[in-house]
Design an enzyme around this catalytic site. Structure first.
Site, PDB file in Angstrom:
ATOM      1  N   HIS A   1      52.297 -13.095 -96.527  1.00 59.66           N
ATOM      2  CA  HIS A   1      51.580 -11.916 -97.033  1.00 59.66           C
ATOM      3  C   HIS A   1      50.171 -11.844 -96.452  1.00 59.66           C
ATOM      4  O   HIS A   1      49.756 -10.795 -95.925  1.00 59.66           O
ATOM      5  CB  HIS A   1      51.515 -11.972 -98.562  1.00 59.66           C
ATOM      6  CG  HIS A   1      50.828 -10.792 -99.174  1.00 59.66           C
ATOM      7  ND1 HIS A   1      51.498  -9.661 -99.550  1.00 59.66           N
ATOM      8  CD2 HIS A   1      49.510 -10.565 -99.464  1.00 59.66           C
ATOM      9  CE1 HIS A   1      50.641  -8.777-100.043  1.00 59.66           C
ATOM     10  NE2 HIS A   1      49.421  -9.307-100.011  1.00 59.66           N
ATOM     11  N   GLU A   2      49.453 -12.949 -96.529  1.00 63.61           N
ATOM     12  CA  GLU A   2      48.075 -12.947 -96.027  1.00 63.61           C
ATOM     13  C   GLU A   2      48.050 -12.852 -94.506  1.00 63.61           C
ATOM     14  O   GLU A   2      47.124 -12.270 -93.925  1.00 63.61           O
ATOM     15  CB  GLU A   2      47.339 -14.202 -96.495  1.00 63.61           C
ATOM     16  CG  GLU A   2      47.186 -14.303 -98.007  1.00 63.61           C
ATOM     17  CD  GLU A   2      46.573 -13.072 -98.623  1.00 63.61           C
ATOM     18  OE1 GLU A   2      45.684 -12.452 -97.986  1.00 63.61           O
ATOM     19  OE2 GLU A   2      46.975 -12.703 -99.744  1.00 63.61           O
TER      20      GLU A   2
ATOM     21  N   HIS B   1      47.913  -9.205 -93.461  1.00 62.41           N
ATOM     22  CA  HIS B   1      46.549  -8.652 -93.461  1.00 62.41           C
ATOM     23  C   HIS B   1      45.768  -9.161 -92.247  1.00 62.41           C
ATOM     24  O   HIS B   1      45.096  -8.393 -91.549  1.00 62.41           O
ATOM     25  CB  HIS B   1      45.797  -9.082 -94.726  1.00 62.41           C
ATOM     26  CG  HIS B   1      46.358  -8.520 -95.992  1.00 62.41           C
ATOM     27  ND1 HIS B   1      46.555  -7.177 -96.198  1.00 62.41           N
ATOM     28  CD2 HIS B   1      46.747  -9.126 -97.147  1.00 62.41           C
ATOM     29  CE1 HIS B   1      47.030  -6.973 -97.412  1.00 62.41           C
ATOM     30  NE2 HIS B   1      47.161  -8.146 -98.002  1.00 62.41           N
TER      31      HIS B   1
END
Length: 363
Positions: free
Chosen positions: A17-18, A21
């Site tokens: 998920h990170e 980004h």
């Protein structure tokens, strides 16, 4: 080992998920100064090319930090490579990339399983118990993860999603009433046994504290071509997204009943351990399911979540200028307090329901 496998799967999902980004920012030349898994004090830190990578004490998520939010940053406020100075569309891509990364991961996992493990020939009769919450009606009746419920009150349940819907409808319609089940388990040679299940009464609807799905434990056959594997994996993916969205929508339409089913980190790890005990296929299903849940949760328009940041960004686009710093800070701080408070409540609640804790409390 099953608990460790579940923890590793959760850690992977946070990193993915990170990383979404992070890569969306770096890929557009936007400045990034930190990539962290977890919150709180850093246990391990490593700096490379101006970015500090850290593993932190509280494994409740993660974050990517930007110089925009660093009061001690020496980068000029008008630097064109700061996130806030980029066009709205580029900022939207950075914020939404974490959700997209989790959805992509879930799809790849399910398609990969169809490609390499095979596709079920057909659902077998009955309903499979995926996970059981300790202390709830299903656990009190003797049901365990991996059991197959074959009949209800003497009538066969049938196959596929129709069987699942039939069982769930009977449970919801009969709170406090005894239901006679016949179940089987691979743990004891698939021998059948009779159980009495009494759904708990939750605001007039029956609840048993178990996750159910179609019994897809039959023989697998290799996909005849890549399109069949992609098609089956995509169908599973779409079904999980639909069920997840319906579940979260219940927080709005039926908060009193749905809030009791919200799980914290402890419960999620416990469910992962139960699924891992069923073999690699169970762990794959757990990873895909939690990845989709993480994506849908982060898409909610709540403070501190990706969806909440998108709302603020869209408001900025409508106004034609940034929102006041004081307002944004108040929203983020309230979101942080809400997230931390909810996490603590869920951890305490779920830990108190663990079998070991319940045995200690009963002594």
């Amino acid at each position: 080992m099953n608990v460790l496998a579940a923890l590793l799967a959760l850690g992977l999902l946070v990193v993915i998920h990170e990383a979404g980004h992070f890569l969306a920012a770096v890929g557009q030349g936007i400045r990034v100064n930190g990539f962290s898994v977890g919150f709180g004090p850093a246990l391990i830190k490593h700096e490379r090319k101006g970015v500090t990578y850290a593993l932190r004490l509280l494994p409740l998520g993660g974050f990517v930090s930007f110089p925009d939010d660093d009061e001690n940053s020496t980068i000029p406020d008008d630097d064109p490579d700061l996130l806030r100075n980029r066009p709205i569309r580029q900022q939207v891509l950075v914020i939404s990339a974490g959700v997209l990364a989790n959805l992509l991961l879930a799809w790849v996992i399910l398609v990969g399983q169809s490609t390499f493990a095979g596709i079920p020939s057909a659902p077998e009769p009955g309903v499979m118990v995926v996970a059981v919450q300790p202390g709830e009606a299903a656990a009190q009746a003797g049901l365990q993860a991996g059991d197959r419920i074959l009949s209800l009150n003497g009538a066969p349940l049938g196959v596929g999603q129709k069987a699942v819907r039939s069982l769930v409808e009977h449970i919801q319609a009969q709170p406090g009433q005894s239901l006679e089940l016949v179940s089987s388990s691979h743990r004891d040679g698939s021998s059948e046994r009779q159980l009495t299940l009494t759904p708990a009464d939750r605001d007039g609807q029956g609840r048993i504290g178990a996750q159910l799905q179609a019994n897809l434990t039959g023989a697998l056959h290799p996909a005849s071509n890549p399109f069949e594997a992609v098609g089956y994996g995509t169908t599973q993916f779409a079904g999980l997204i639909k069920n997840t969205v319906v579940g979260y929508s219940g927080l709005i339409t039926n908060f009193g009943q749905t809030a009791q089913q919200v799980s914290g980190p402890v419960k999620i790890v416990e469910m992962g351990a139960q699924l891992s005990s069923q073999g690699g296929g169970g762990l794959v299903l757990f990873t895909a399911l939690i990845s989709i849940n993480l994506a849908v949760l982060n898409a909610l328009p709540l403070p501190l979540l990706d969806g909440g940041q998108l709302v603020l960004l869209l408001l900025e686009g409508v106004r034609g200028r940034p929102l006041p710093d004081r307002f944004q800070m108040a929203v983020m701080q309230s979101g942080l307090l809400l997230l931390l408070g909810l996490s603590v409540v869920l951890i305490v609640r779920d830990t108190s329901q663990l079998p070991l804790i319940q045995r200690l409390m009963g002594q």
